[in-house]
Scaffold this active site. Structure first.
Site, PDB file in Angstrom:
ATOM      1  N   LYS A 125       4.694 -10.201  -0.370  1.00 48.72           N
ATOM      2  CA  LYS A 125       4.926  -8.865  -0.576  1.00 48.72           C
ATOM      3  C   LYS A 125       4.907  -7.836   0.079  1.00 48.72           C
ATOM      4  CE  LYS A 125       6.689  -5.092  -3.807  1.00 48.72           C
ATOM      5  NZ  LYS A 125       6.300  -4.624  -5.224  1.00 48.72           N
ATOM      6  N   MET A 130      -2.493   4.907  -6.425  1.00 50.84           N
ATOM      7  CA  MET A 130      -3.280   4.876  -7.942  1.00 50.84           C
ATOM      8  C   MET A 130      -4.422   4.130  -7.739  1.00 50.84           C
ATOM      9  SD  MET A 130      -0.542   4.927 -10.263  1.00 50.84           S
ATOM     10  CE  MET A 130      -1.728   3.911 -11.739  1.00 50.84           C
ATOM     11  N   LYS A 134       0.626  -6.140 -12.446  1.00 54.28           N
ATOM     12  CA  LYS A 134       0.602  -4.683 -11.323  1.00 54.28           C
ATOM     13  C   LYS A 134      -1.078  -5.918 -10.949  1.00 54.28           C
ATOM     14  CE  LYS A 134      -1.350  -0.761  -9.797  1.00 54.28           C
ATOM     15  NZ  LYS A 134      -1.230  -0.448  -9.123  1.00 54.28           N
ATOM     16  N   ASN A 150       2.937   7.307  -5.671  1.00 52.17           N
ATOM     17  CA  ASN A 150       1.924   7.242  -5.953  1.00 52.17           C
ATOM     18  C   ASN A 150       0.512   6.650  -5.413  1.00 52.17           C
ATOM     19  OD1 ASN A 150       1.304   4.113  -6.411  1.00 52.17           O
ATOM     20  ND2 ASN A 150       3.493   3.988  -6.076  1.00 52.17           N
ATOM     21  N   ILE A 163      10.727  -4.528  -1.135  1.00 51.79           N
ATOM     22  CA  ILE A 163       9.707  -4.053  -0.102  1.00 51.79           C
ATOM     23  C   ILE A 163       9.137  -3.317  -1.058  1.00 51.79           C
ATOM     24  CG2 ILE A 163      10.766  -3.316   2.282  1.00 51.79           C
ATOM     25  CD1 ILE A 163      11.377  -0.400   1.409  1.00 51.79           C
ATOM     26  N   CYS A 218      -0.140  -2.886  -0.369  1.00 53.89           N
ATOM     27  CA  CYS A 218      -0.144  -1.440  -1.121  1.00 53.89           C
ATOM     28  C   CYS A 218      -0.677  -0.246   0.678  1.00 53.89           C
ATOM     29  CB  CYS A 218      -1.692  -1.776  -1.590  1.00 53.89           C
ATOM     30  SG  CYS A 218      -2.414  -0.187  -1.717  1.00 53.89           S
TER      31      CYS A 218
END
Ligand code: SIN
Length: 301
Positions: free
Chosen positions: A161, A68, A42, A66, A187, A126
């Site tokens: 990423k 988070m 994570k 999601n 991705i 993100c």
């Protein structure tokens, strides 16, 4: 089934994607025992973060949404998990790193490598935490600074990423590679949301989140295909892989390895074994001797 990712040797091309079960040494070990060729943690940052209030995950018709909010214990605490994981893991350990400035990315990456990480994956994608993630990865100049800073801080492979939430992912991929990225993961999630028809309100506490799972696979395949045409570093395909055919599709598009995340939640941890076991007979049936031989095969004219 062996693959080489910028010097990392994987016994098979399946990897645990960042964000799913990557919090503790025990869960990482469990995933490796279930057949993953490498594991990604994570995302971890410089300081502890609580993340968003619940609800943080909602099931969509073809995947999960999601938000988070990057909950994590901070690198100093998480370094203990990295050290414990390294004692038991038989597969490469990649630590996913985020920061709010280039120095933060570099510090977290350095501490992760000092604790034993075999590589780092920069989360510049993100889609919903302010001043990090895709706010960095959508800007090629800022992204390049982050990658260069991390490259000077660590002597291990640096993967980046990428976000699909950009006008031209190839342009961003090229900026990352030019700055020194050793590989690209394509991705991260696609910006999305869900609204509850009873309460008439957005379901996620953060309102907006990221969509993963089978719904995003065609988007991810297109991104890998486009990137493969223009960059030379290995690409790790990620997005909606649930069976061996999905994995093969990513290899044909240009991925050298693949990551699995949402399928663990929707299916089971042993998805790594079932995917790897399906690829081998496919290669034999088609007369190929290794996964490498089919990487990018769909590009031939
Ligand atoms: C999250 O922690 O909210 C997800 C992180 C990501 O999508 O990169």
């Amino acid at each position: 089934m062996n693959v080489d990712l910028a010097g990392l040797r994987l016994a098979n091309p399946t990897m645990l994607a960042s964000g799913v079960l990557g919090y503790t040494a025990e869960t990482l070990e469990n995933i490796a025992e279930n057949g993953a060729g490498a594991v990604v943690t994570k995302s971890v940052g410089l300081k502890p973060r609580d993340g968003y209030a619940n609800p943080t995950v909602v099931q969509a018709s073809c995947g999960l949404i999601n938000a988070m909010g990057l909950p994590n214990s901070g690198i100093d605490e998480f370094a203990k998990e990295i050290r414990s994981a390294k004692k038991v893991l038989q597969v490469p350990l990649i630590v996913s790193v985020y920061g709010f400035a280039e120095e933060e990315y570099a510090t977290v990456a350095r501490k992760a490598v000092e604790a034993g990480a075999d590589a780092v994956e920069l989360n510049v994608s993100c889609p919903h935490v302010k001043e990090t993630g895709s706010e960095i990865g959508q800007n090629p100049e800022i992204l390049a600074k982050v990658v260069m800073k991390v490259k000077t801080a660590v002597a291990k492979p640096v993967f980046v990423k990428l976000s699909p939430n950009v006008t031209d992912i190839v342009y961003i991929a090229e900026a990352a590679v030019k700055a020194g990225a050793d590989g690209l993961t394509a991705i991260n999630t696609v910006r999305a949301m869900a609204i509850d028809t009873e309460t008439t309100m957005p379901i996620l506490s953060n309102k907006r989140g990221g969509l993963s799972g089978p719904a995003v696979k065609p988007v991810a395949i297109r991104c890998v295909y486009d990137i493969y045409e223009r960059v030379k570093v290995p690409i790790i395909g990620c997005g909606g892989i649930t069976d061996w055919r999905d994995a093969v599709e990513f290899f044909l598009a240009g991925a050298s390895a693949i990551q699995i995340g949402t399928a663990i939640a929707l299916k089971r941890c042993n998805v790594f074994k079932t995917v790897a076991r399906g690829i081998e007979p496919y290669l034999k049936k088609k007369g190929f001797e290794s996964v490498n031989e089919i990487v990018g095969l769909s590009h031939r004219s």
